[in-house]
Motif scaffolding. Sequence first.
Motif, PDB file in Angstrom:
ATOM      1  N   THR A  57       0.349  -0.107  14.345  1.00  0.00           N
ATOM      2  CA  THR A  57       1.665   0.049  12.948  1.00  0.00           C
ATOM      3  C   THR A  57       2.884   0.625  14.243  1.00  0.00           C
ATOM      4  N   GLU A  58       4.266   0.867  14.382  1.00  0.00           N
ATOM      5  CA  GLU A  58       5.187   0.692  15.420  1.00  0.00           C
ATOM      6  C   GLU A  58       6.417   1.266  14.428  1.00  0.00           C
ATOM      7  N   VAL A  59       6.623   2.955  14.673  1.00  0.00           N
ATOM      8  CA  VAL A  59       8.292   3.251  14.227  1.00  0.00           C
ATOM      9  C   VAL A  59       9.080   2.957  15.084  1.00  0.00           C
ATOM     10  N   LEU A  60      10.053   2.690  15.472  1.00  0.00           N
ATOM     11  CA  LEU A  60      10.554   2.893  16.565  1.00  0.00           C
ATOM     12  C   LEU A  60      11.550   4.026  16.752  1.00  0.00           C
ATOM     13  N   PRO A  61      11.606   5.332  18.026  1.00  0.00           N
ATOM     14  CA  PRO A  61      12.138   6.363  18.083  1.00  0.00           C
ATOM     15  C   PRO A  61      13.059   7.241  17.697  1.00  0.00           C
ATOM     16  N   ALA A  62      13.865   5.716  17.728  1.00  0.00           N
ATOM     17  CA  ALA A  62      15.307   6.425  16.583  1.00  0.00           C
ATOM     18  C   ALA A  62      14.757   7.372  14.991  1.00  0.00           C
ATOM     19  N   PHE A  63      14.120   6.487  14.701  1.00  0.00           N
ATOM     20  CA  PHE A  63      13.438   6.301  13.013  1.00  0.00           C
ATOM     21  C   PHE A  63      12.349   7.258  13.058  1.00  0.00           C
ATOM     22  N   GLY A  64      11.952   7.788  13.992  1.00  0.00           N
ATOM     23  CA  GLY A  64      10.616   8.614  13.579  1.00  0.00           C
ATOM     24  C   GLY A  64      10.658  10.280  12.723  1.00  0.00           C
ATOM     25  N   GLY A  65       9.516  10.138  12.172  1.00  0.00           N
ATOM     26  CA  GLY A  65      10.043  11.775  11.762  1.00  0.00           C
ATOM     27  C   GLY A  65      10.272  11.390  10.349  1.00  0.00           C
ATOM     28  N   ARG A  66      10.611  10.212   9.410  1.00  0.00           N
ATOM     29  CA  ARG A  66      10.997  10.286   8.419  1.00  0.00           C
ATOM     30  C   ARG A  66      10.441   9.398   6.692  1.00  0.00           C
ATOM     31  N   GLY A  67       8.814   9.782   7.388  1.00  0.00           N
ATOM     32  CA  GLY A  67       8.143   8.895   7.019  1.00  0.00           C
ATOM     33  C   GLY A  67       7.665   7.333   6.796  1.00  0.00           C
ATOM     34  N   ILE A  68       8.872   7.130   7.858  1.00  0.00           N
ATOM     35  CA  ILE A  68       9.234   4.985   7.160  1.00  0.00           C
ATOM     36  C   ILE A  68       7.419   4.750   7.738  1.00  0.00           C
ATOM     37  N   ALA A  69       6.799   5.443   8.611  1.00  0.00           N
ATOM     38  CA  ALA A  69       5.006   3.987   8.858  1.00  0.00           C
ATOM     39  C   ALA A  69       4.291   4.279   7.618  1.00  0.00           C
ATOM     40  N   ALA A  70       4.454   6.346   6.393  1.00  0.00           N
ATOM     41  CA  ALA A  70       3.647   5.689   5.557  1.00  0.00           C
ATOM     42  C   ALA A  70       4.463   5.248   5.088  1.00  0.00           C
ATOM     43  N   ARG A  71       5.596   5.154   4.016  1.00  0.00           N
ATOM     44  CA  ARG A  71       6.147   4.490   3.308  1.00  0.00           C
ATOM     45  C   ARG A  71       6.091   2.985   3.353  1.00  0.00           C
ATOM     46  N   LEU A  72       5.987   2.043   4.903  1.00  0.00           N
ATOM     47  CA  LEU A  72       5.661   0.596   5.820  1.00  0.00           C
ATOM     48  C   LEU A  72       4.426   0.828   4.955  1.00  0.00           C
ATOM     49  N   ALA A  73       2.689   1.693   5.507  1.00  0.00           N
ATOM     50  CA  ALA A  73       1.420   1.474   4.829  1.00  0.00           C
ATOM     51  C   ALA A  73       1.561   1.333   3.318  1.00  0.00           C
ATOM     52  N   ALA A  74       1.874   1.412   2.707  1.00  0.00           N
ATOM     53  CA  ALA A  74       1.761   1.519   1.474  1.00  0.00           C
ATOM     54  C   ALA A  74       2.333   0.895   0.399  1.00  0.00           C
ATOM     55  N   ARG A  75       3.646   0.511   0.675  1.00  0.00           N
ATOM     56  CA  ARG A  75       4.012  -0.853   0.120  1.00  0.00           C
ATOM     57  C   ARG A  75       3.550  -1.890   1.425  1.00  0.00           C
ATOM     58  N   ALA A  76       3.216  -2.095   2.237  1.00  0.00           N
ATOM     59  CA  ALA A  76       1.858  -3.469   2.724  1.00  0.00           C
ATOM     60  C   ALA A  76       0.594  -3.381   2.044  1.00  0.00           C
ATOM     61  N   LEU A  77       0.000  -2.582   1.726  1.00  0.00           N
ATOM     62  CA  LEU A  77      -1.279  -1.843   0.641  1.00  0.00           C
ATOM     63  C   LEU A  77      -1.062  -3.111  -0.554  1.00  0.00           C
ATOM     64  N   ASP A  78      -0.345  -2.207  -1.286  1.00  0.00           N
ATOM     65  CA  ASP A  78       0.203  -2.568  -2.464  1.00  0.00           C
ATOM     66  C   ASP A  78       0.533  -4.410  -2.387  1.00  0.00           C
ATOM     67  N   ASP A  79       1.181  -5.123  -1.129  1.00  0.00           N
ATOM     68  CA  ASP A  79       1.338  -5.799  -1.699  1.00  0.00           C
ATOM     69  C   ASP A  79       0.361  -6.999  -1.631  1.00  0.00           C
ATOM     70  N   VAL A  80      -0.403  -6.335  -0.162  1.00  0.00           N
ATOM     71  CA  VAL A  80      -1.789  -6.910  -0.581  1.00  0.00           C
ATOM     72  C   VAL A  80      -3.104  -7.038  -1.474  1.00  0.00           C
ATOM     73  N   ARG A  81      -2.255  -6.022  -1.724  1.00  0.00           N
ATOM     74  CA  ARG A  81      -3.431  -5.924  -3.875  1.00  0.00           C
ATOM     75  C   ARG A  81      -3.011  -6.965  -4.555  1.00  0.00           C
ATOM     76  N   SER A  82      -1.631  -7.180  -4.746  1.00  0.00           N
ATOM     77  CA  SER A  82      -1.267  -7.892  -5.531  1.00  0.00           C
ATOM     78  C   SER A  82      -0.787  -9.339  -4.969  1.00  0.00           C
ATOM     79  N   ARG A  83      -1.035  -9.844  -4.017  1.00  0.00           N
ATOM     80  CA  ARG A  83      -1.201 -11.045  -3.749  1.00  0.00           C
ATOM     81  C   ARG A  83      -2.962 -11.601  -3.728  1.00  0.00           C
ATOM     82  N   GLY A  84      -3.698 -10.120  -4.048  1.00  0.00           N
ATOM     83  CA  GLY A  84      -5.336 -10.239  -4.081  1.00  0.00           C
ATOM     84  C   GLY A  84      -6.078 -10.153  -2.652  1.00  0.00           C
ATOM     85  N   LEU A  85      -5.238  -9.841  -2.228  1.00  0.00           N
ATOM     86  CA  LEU A  85      -6.414 -10.089  -0.250  1.00  0.00           C
ATOM     87  C   LEU A  85      -7.290  -8.904  -0.620  1.00  0.00           C
TER      88      LEU A  85
END
Length: 133
Positions: A57-85
Amino acid sequence: MRRPLQARADEVFVSTEASIEIRDNPAERRYEALVDGTLAGWIDYNPRDGWLIFVHTEVLPAFGGRGIAARLAARALDDVRSRGLRVTPQCPFVAAYIRSHPAYQDLVVGQRGTPVPRQGQDPRDADAGRELR
């Protein structure tokens, strides 16, 4: 008589919530976070038959500290679940995210796509559940 509160001319009371889009980019083998259309971060994965291995997982420095990595992880995991993976979180960030959000632990599988038994539990116990090692 009290005067109503007024903002000084140099004070700005504007909420600037950026638009964050999370999408799967299979050609690049990653989930991407775009902030107002600009790539801000991603989770690289290796696809397997029935599951994904999240490797980085990587977030570019200009976007750090905004919780982007956590949102990214949650949405990716939600997508994994929705696809039955399922998912094998080799990435330390995703592994920590799943540990702190137990609702995603049912998605976790080991290297060969098998459930990961909880530490201290007998792996033959069907009721032992799953947890990251």
